[in-house]
Design an enzyme around this catalytic site. Sequence first.
Site, PDB file in Angstrom:
ATOM      1  CG  ASP A 379      -4.558   2.829  -0.968  1.00 40.73           C
ATOM      2  OD1 ASP A 379      -4.495   4.047  -0.596  1.00 40.73           O
ATOM      3  OD2 ASP A 379      -4.855   1.935  -0.266  1.00 40.73           O
ATOM      4  CE  LYS A 380       0.820   4.480   4.358  1.00 40.84           C
ATOM      5  NZ  LYS A 380       0.526   3.156   5.392  1.00 40.84           N
ATOM      6  CB  THR A 381      -3.363   1.141   4.032  1.00 43.49           C
ATOM      7  OG1 THR A 381      -2.868   2.444   4.756  1.00 43.49           O
ATOM      8  CG2 THR A 381      -3.576   0.290   5.044  1.00 43.49           C
ATOM      9  CB  THR A 526      -1.485   7.382   1.342  1.00 44.30           C
ATOM     10  OG1 THR A 526      -1.825   6.831   2.684  1.00 44.30           O
ATOM     11  CG2 THR A 526      -0.293   8.423   1.620  1.00 44.30           C
ATOM     12  CE  LYS A 554      -6.832   8.004  -1.308  1.00 45.91           C
ATOM     13  NZ  LYS A 554      -6.624   6.704  -0.906  1.00 45.91           N
TER      14      LYS A 554
END
Length: 685
Positions: A379-381, A526, A554
């Site tokens: 995941d990015k954030t 993301t 996801k």
Amino acid sequence: MEHQHTYHHNTKHGAKGNESYEHRTHEAHSHGHGSHGHNNHSDHLTDYWKRFIVCTIVTLPVLLLSPMLQQWFNFEIKFSGDKYVLAILSTFIFFYGGHPFLKGLYDELKAKSIGMMTLIGIAITVSWAYSLAVTFGLPGMDFYWEMATLIVIMLIGHYFEMKSVMGASRSLELLVEMMPSTAHRLTKGEAQEVHVEELQVEDLILVRPGEKIPVDGLVTDGESYVDESMLTGESKPVKKQKDDQVIGGSVNSNGSLTVMVKSTGKDNYLSKVIKLVEDAQNIKSRTQNFADRAAKILTFVALGGGVLTLAVWLLLGFPFVFALERMVTVMVISCPHALGLAVPLVVAISTSISAQKGLLIRNRTAFENSRLISCIIFDKTGTLTEGSHELQEVKVYDNSLNKNELLRLAAALEQHSEHYIAQGLIRKTNELNITIPKADEFKSLPGKGLEGTVEGQSVKVVGPNYLKEKGISVSSSKDDIIGTVVYILIKDKVAGHFSFEDRIRESSKEAIETLKKDGIKNLLLTGDNERVAGKVSEQLKMDGFIANVLPHEKLEKVKELQSKGEFVAMTGDGVNDAPALAQADVGIAVGSGTDVAAETADIILVNSDPQDITSLILFGKATYRKMIENLWWAAGYNIIAIPLAAGVLYHWNIILNPAIGAILMSLSTIVCAVNAQLLKRHMRP
């Protein structure tokens, strides 16, 4: 999506969990040693702990009164009737402490699923019955102390295992707690507070600034920014206005919204997320660990070998007592005393060491299997990035000004706002030691920005929509900028812009490089847009990315990779990641994330350092090796010991009596304990 810059002082109000919001508990998990339902785990946990404490206390005199231990340590405790006292104490331990295992033995035999409980149940029963017979005259040596210590070790092992299972079920409760219990229903224009379950589809509700949105719905009036990061993964608050959809559980930031209810109860978005997590966890819960498989094999070896030994010696015409002694020796030497320590001890040590280094292990099977990881989804954030928007660029359009001057003037207005953009700009201004002047005639432009007078000049800090509304064109297109952009206008002339990005963690690049060297694929998944995701993926030289992904997508992506034979690890920090974390073979939550993600994940990175993922994999491999080594020490020596115990070399006067069998079994336990301690050398400093 077009991002606008809006400023209001945010009011933050907590929301109580919706106590009436229902969810199903998990079905009973099959552990290979009996089944337990989540709804009575707490009672079981207390019961195991109580039995462990009582049996530990009673085991102390059993050890002191055992002739074998007295002989080993060269001391003697003798008094009239001592053997009967030993028998009574041991019998109490057998029935009281052994009750869960005897019940497990019954349940497994009834279900025709032979496993660890069967072996433990048979081992303690044979030890107790034979020892009791010895107490009342049968020639031989008792095994009371072996039985007692085996029961104590198994009780504490099951206690910690059940504690872990309870933690897994807690994730659903945390998801439910995100939903507020009440809502403001509008009746003839007046707001009335009602319980959420009273709401009907097409009811109108009022959501005030700072409140959680209670249900999924459609905005019919009002304009505001809504924080959906805990649900959708979108890192920035999303503007909501008429005809926009809102999700129950998200947080309204700055404006009042009138929302028409579109779904309630089980049809809510968050309810569907709960269902996804629940289903994924139930599927995973059926995984068998190595000790269960080894115990099953050892059970058949012990049972078959014992019965065969008894039968052969009787057929050869030897006395029943001799044949029985051979059978008991085989059963005792196969006793899972060391097996009871082999895996749990490695797990206990690896868990402790990992915790000291910032890795919290919740699912031991997933941790042991981390050596198999072939693909990691990030995941990015909050995982690869820090989850906070930092000022990345100051672009000056007016040659008579410089970057610091633009920052100084903009900060004069921004200091009055709590918006995440304002916070990022003020942080940068303070870093550069720029003195922030006072702003007069400060005014908020709802949904557009701020304006005021600074040192006699008219200054505005606004989003792209303000420029569009006023028909103002700029030399630099927003499409050329990654992230969020706001413009500064001085005397109604655009003087420059500020662009903000979520800063990539310093350790992310090193972590990706290490994973690539180990041949592990890495993908970015993301909820952010493609431009942001693409830039992060490019900077870190990742194998690929998928943007604008919803939570259920996801989960589907994880399933898709698993269907292709990949052993998938998923990292994340939000509710939006919870279903995928649960579905993944190894779910890894970063510590800065939500409690939900942490409870759903198998492993938690306390320090939110992606580099810890490589440590996790390497340490997981070392842990697996120690488990295999210990399983061999615990059971593998039986390849030689069991035939000797059975008496295959009897005619050469080489035979093991029960006492020697017990010593060998104890020695394997000591070797397992020492070998597990060596695991400490494999964790990076």
